[in-house]
Design an enzyme around this catalytic site. Structure first.
Site, mmCIF file in Angstrom:
data_model
loop_
_atom_site.group_PDB
_atom_site.id
_atom_site.type_symbol
_atom_site.label_atom_id
_atom_site.label_comp_id
_atom_site.label_asym_id
_atom_site.label_seq_id
_atom_site.Cartn_x
_atom_site.Cartn_y
_atom_site.Cartn_z
ATOM 1 N N HIS A 31 0.860 -1.188 0.000
ATOM 2 C CA HIS A 31 0.000 0.000 0.000
ATOM 3 C C HIS A 31 0.890 1.229 0.000
ATOM 4 O O HIS A 31 1.655 1.437 0.944
ATOM 5 C CB HIS A 31 -0.896 0.038 1.246
ATOM 6 C CG HIS A 31 -1.978 -0.975 1.222
ATOM 7 N ND1 HIS A 31 -3.255 -0.698 0.781
ATOM 8 C CD2 HIS A 31 -1.964 -2.285 1.566
ATOM 9 C CE1 HIS A 31 -3.986 -1.791 0.864
ATOM 10 N NE2 HIS A 31 -3.236 -2.777 1.335
ATOM 11 N N MET A 88 -9.543 -7.990 5.526
ATOM 12 C CA MET A 88 -9.440 -7.138 6.716
ATOM 13 C C MET A 88 -9.709 -5.671 6.371
ATOM 14 O O MET A 88 -9.170 -4.765 7.008
ATOM 15 C CB MET A 88 -8.038 -7.277 7.324
ATOM 16 C CG MET A 88 -7.608 -8.705 7.588
ATOM 17 S SD MET A 88 -5.847 -8.811 7.964
ATOM 18 C CE MET A 88 -5.568 -10.584 7.796
#
Ligand SMILES: O=P(O)(O)O[C@H]1O[C@H](CO)[C@@H](O)[C@H]1O
Length: 319
Positions: free
Chosen positions: A94, A247
């Site tokens: 990310h 998640m």
């Protein structure tokens, strides 16, 4: 005795910011857990000074899927670190940028990196950029994520359109809408039964059919992480009707439904969830990233083509 205890609490304000924050060392050293409407306005105004063009589509990139933002043209890249009050992505796979520009000719804003509760942020903090992107003008949202395949028919590399979700942290009182509700964002009791737009799903299937690609359609289970699931948990999630597990996503889509986005959710199945106690396979993040990166081109092409649907306003019930 009690005096000593009080003194030690005062010198280490754990509830405020955590011991690492006091030392200023931890990237998640944030003390503001809530974003007011005025705070979101301040952030949106800051961004608008840098990027006046109104985005029509917001995109959130899942683990290993941030390459999509590199395909945006006439780009303005704003690192999260330069945006007032923005958290940082701390997870491998990310990046930490808000990317503006055009994608297949449409003005977009893209989160190249998201926030997860296990990074130490509340679900409200993880999801609040959705409100920023809405305030900037976007009304359609594409959320992507990497996920484990619970459904035994699924294979690694499958792309699943999310038709619904199980927001498991919300079962335990951890919903991003908990707390004061500012009606300017949305209603106190928002319906979320159609959080994933049926027409977007149908259009995406039509697009995939042109490439002879069979997309899955299923229920995404959002967990808090960071542990991958135990075998007992995998069995439980299957019994509950889950097809994929991850998640992220559920808190973002909750805020998106609250403020009125039309949302397309796409989960890339990066690993199988095995429920055999004799199997030695365990999910690992390196595999998740590797599979995401392998399949990124396919996903990007589908989203690129989906933009045509938005551009041509090729939809009923546009709200
Ligand atoms: O949901 P995204 O951000 O794609 O990431 C998924 O991949 C990570 C686990 O490998 C978790 O963060 C899970 O949610």
């Amino acid at each position: 005795m009690s005096h000593n205890t009080n003194t030690s609490i005062k010198s280490a304000p754990i509830a405020e910011s955590g011991p690492w924050a006091a030392a200023g060392e931890h990237p998640n050293a944030v003390t503001n857990r809530f974003y007011t409407y005025e705070c979101v306005q301040e952030i949106a105004a800051f961004i608008q000074r840098l990027v006046p063009a109104k985005p029509e589509l917001a995109i959130i990139c899942g683990s290993g899927l941030g390459g999509l933002a590199d395909l945006i043209v006439d780009k303005t890249v704003i690192p999260y670190s330069e945006i007032p009050h923005f958290p940082r992505s701390t997870v491998v796979g990310h990046r930490s940028n808000l990317v503006f520009g055009t994608f297949n000719g449409l003005n977009v804003v893209c989160m190249q990196g998201r926030f997860h509760p296990y990074e130490g942020y509340t679900t409200a903090m993880c999801a609040f950029p959705v409100r920023v992107m809405h305030m900037l003008g976007a009304r359609s949202l594409v959320v992507t994520c990497a996920a484990g395949g619970l459904n035994k028919d699924y294979s690694v590399g499958d792309i699943m359109l999310i038709k619904d979700h199980l927001n498991l942290p919300s079962f335990a009182g951890n919903n991003p809408l908990i707390g004061h509700n500012d009606e300017r964002f949305g209603p106190r009791f928002p319906p979320v039964g159609h959080a994933y737009d049926r027409q977007y799903i149908m259009k995406m299937k039509e697009i995939a059919a042109k490439y002879n690609l069979q997309l899955r359609e299923g229920v995404y289970c959002g967990l808090g992480g960071p542990c991958y699931e135990t075998i007992a948990e995998i069995n439980m999630l299957r019994l509950l009707g889950g097809d994929a597990v991850g998640m992220s996503t559920v808190h973002e889509v909750t805020l998106a439904a609250h403020c009125g986005f039309r949302t397309l959710g796409i989960a890339l199945i990066t690993n199988k969830c095995l429920s055999d106690y004799n199997s030695t396979y365990e999910a690992v993040h390196e595999d998740v990233i590797r599979i995401s990166e392998l399949k990124a081109d396919e996903l990007q092409q589908l989203i690129f083509d989906f933009v045509n649907v938005l551009k041509n306003n090729d939809l009923e019930n546009q709200h």
